[in-house]
Scaffold this motif. Structure first.
Motif, PDB file in Angstrom:
ATOM      1  N   ASP A  97      -6.547   0.871   1.818  1.00  0.00           N
ATOM      2  CA  ASP A  97      -5.881   2.170   1.842  1.00  0.00           C
ATOM      3  C   ASP A  97      -6.644   3.141   0.960  1.00  0.00           C
ATOM      4  N   ASP A  98      -6.404   4.428   1.171  1.00  0.00           N
ATOM      5  CA  ASP A  98      -7.039   5.455   0.345  1.00  0.00           C
ATOM      6  C   ASP A  98      -6.017   6.115  -0.572  1.00  0.00           C
ATOM      7  N   GLN A 143      -9.765  -2.503  -6.502  1.00  0.00           N
ATOM      8  CA  GLN A 143      -9.857  -1.070  -6.246  1.00  0.00           C
ATOM      9  C   GLN A 143     -11.175  -0.779  -5.564  1.00  0.00           C
ATOM     10  N   GLN A 189     -14.275   4.479  -4.593  1.00  0.00           N
ATOM     11  CA  GLN A 189     -13.812   5.844  -4.821  1.00  0.00           C
ATOM     12  C   GLN A 189     -12.326   5.854  -5.179  1.00  0.00           C
ATOM     13  N   ILE A 222      -1.756   9.228   3.273  1.00  0.00           N
ATOM     14  CA  ILE A 222      -2.504   7.990   3.071  1.00  0.00           C
ATOM     15  C   ILE A 222      -2.879   7.400   4.425  1.00  0.00           C
ATOM     16  N   THR A 223      -4.056   6.808   4.493  1.00  0.00           N
ATOM     17  CA  THR A 223      -4.488   6.092   5.698  1.00  0.00           C
ATOM     18  C   THR A 223      -4.707   4.627   5.338  1.00  0.00           C
ATOM     19  N   GLY A 239      -4.532   3.503  -5.735  1.00  0.00           N
ATOM     20  CA  GLY A 239      -5.380   2.425  -6.227  1.00  0.00           C
ATOM     21  C   GLY A 239      -4.726   1.653  -7.357  1.00  0.00           C
ATOM     22  N   GLY A 287      -8.330   4.031  -3.834  1.00  0.00           N
ATOM     23  CA  GLY A 287      -7.639   3.153  -2.904  1.00  0.00           C
ATOM     24  C   GLY A 287      -7.769   1.692  -3.283  1.00  0.00           C
ATOM     25  N   SER A 292       0.831  -1.210   0.000  1.00  0.00           N
ATOM     26  CA  SER A 292       0.000   0.000   0.000  1.00  0.00           C
ATOM     27  C   SER A 292       0.859   1.251   0.000  1.00  0.00           C
TER      28      SER A 292
END
Length: 402
Positions: free
Chosen positions: A340-341, A388, A391, A321-322, A344, A393, A309
């Protein structure tokens, strides 16, 4: 093995420190070794004490008195106030480095009121038999300064602070020596390995690399961590500590099953290093059902996925990133969601072939994680999803029997 003060403290530096203390406090100061022998030149000694020490017998008695009060301070590990063999009030603070008494800082040569002296121990010696002029001795005695008891105690406490400062200087010096010695050993080890690289094939070299003594690496990291602590380099200390934990963790058998809580702990050390490297641009949230913390999984199950990630979702843009990890039981299986955001992936499919590359840190990639889970639990287990999110991530989902 530490033997004496001179081994770890610059005497010139010690002399300057002593003179500054004597001038600030208005008292005589001397630093002695563990036997009461001076290691510095006296600062602001009274005429009375200089005259006593001018004869060999007087000097001998003063050294005995200094030795006695220094050892009293060492036993109590605190400043000690006493009367010397001439009746003057002296105080001593011990210099103790790594549990070894190496000497003391002595100061005083003052008088205080008789009613305040009752509790102080005294070493009685007759001065009349010293080969000194008694009239001159009395004149020097009459010139001695008087201080009240509270002032004496305040000076003694400041003396203790100064002694601790000397100990910190010594410990930093010893730590630097240890680090230098370990670095020399490491350089020699690297030189020897460099020569081997020229003679051996790649596969042979990988075998030899595993022969580096891990205890030496841990000792070196501990030394660096201690030096960082002495220098108040908190980030260096934390990164070194985390790296040591990761190295120790990586020495385990790759096929070993470990409690989930240990894998999470290792993951936090890995993330701590990455957060320091990227200035806290990476955040991680972990949600795990309490009853699953002791469940055993293959070592290095989560770290390669989290690293994936970071490498693919964060490093390409550098945007914050979280990474969220959810672990829960459902329908007789344990589900791991690592989300993760970040950037992607290009496709959105649960059947994307797993990449066969290796991770930057452990050389363990997603394909390796999947194979080891299948090896431990059966072919129906492993990575169930790699997709993916709606939205932005990526989601990696693992299934393991519950």
């Amino acid at each position: 093995m530490i033997k004496n003060l001179r081994e770890f403290v610059d005497i010139d530096q010690l002399q300057k420190l002593q003179e500054q203390f004597a001038e600030a406090m208005g008292v005589a100061v001397l630093i002695c070794d563990a036997q009461g022998e001076p290691v510095t030149s006296p600062s602001q000694f009274t005429g009375f004490c200089r005259y006593i020490r001018s004869c060999s017998e007087g000097l001998k008695r003063c050294i005995l008195s200094d030795d006695k009060v220094g050892k009293l301070a060492a036993e109590s590990k605190r400043p000690v106030i006493h009367r010397c063999h001439t009746g003057l009030v002296d105080f001593a603070a011990p210099i103790i480095l790594r549990d070894k008494y190496l000497g003391s800082i002595l100061c005083g040569q003052v008088l205080i009121e008789d009613e305040e002296l009752e509790e102080l121990p005294k070493v009685e010696m007759n001065m009349a038999d010293l080969p000194l002029d008694q009239k001159t001795l009395q004149e020097f005695y009459d010139q001695l300064e008087r201080k009240n008891k509270s002032r004496v105690h305040s000076i003694a406490e400041l003396l203790f602070v100064t002694a601790n400062y000397i100990v910190k200087l010594g410990d930093a010096h010893l730590t630097a020596q240890e680090l230098s010695l370990n670095n020399l050993k490491l350089l020699e080890e690297l030189r020897r390995r460099s020569e081997l690289e020229k003679l051996l094939k790649d596969t042979q070299l990988k075998v030899l690399q595993s022969q580096i003594n891990p205890h030496f690496l841990f000792n070196t990291l501990n030394t660096i961590s201690r030096l960082a602590y002495m220098e108040n380099a908190k980030q260096t200390e934390n990164v070194t500590y985390s790296l040591g934990k990761i190295l120790r963790y990586s020495l385990r058998n790759i096929d070993q099953l470990i409690p989930l809580k240990e894998e999470i702990e290792h993951l936090k050390y890995y993330l701590s290093i990455q957060q320091t490297r990227y200035r806290d641009q990476i955040k991680m949230v972990i949600n795990i059902e309490d009853h699953l913390v002791d469940y055993r999984i293959p070592i290095f199950t989560l770290q390669p996925i989290v690293e994936n990630s970071i490498v693919h979702g964060f490093e390409s843009t550098g945007d914050p990133i979280t990474i969220t990890i959810e672990i829960y039981a459902e329908d007789e299986k344990i589900i791991f969601n690592i989300m993760d955001d970040g950037v992607g992936i290009e496709e959105n499919s649960v059947n994307i072939p797993l990449p066969k590359g290796t991770g930057h840190t452990t050389r363990i990639g997603l394909n390796n994680v999947d194979k080891r889970i299948k090896h431990s639990f059966g072919p129906q287990w492993g990575i169930a999803k790699l997709e993916q999110l709606s939205q932005i991530g990526t989601l990696v989902q693992l299934h393991i029997p519950g």
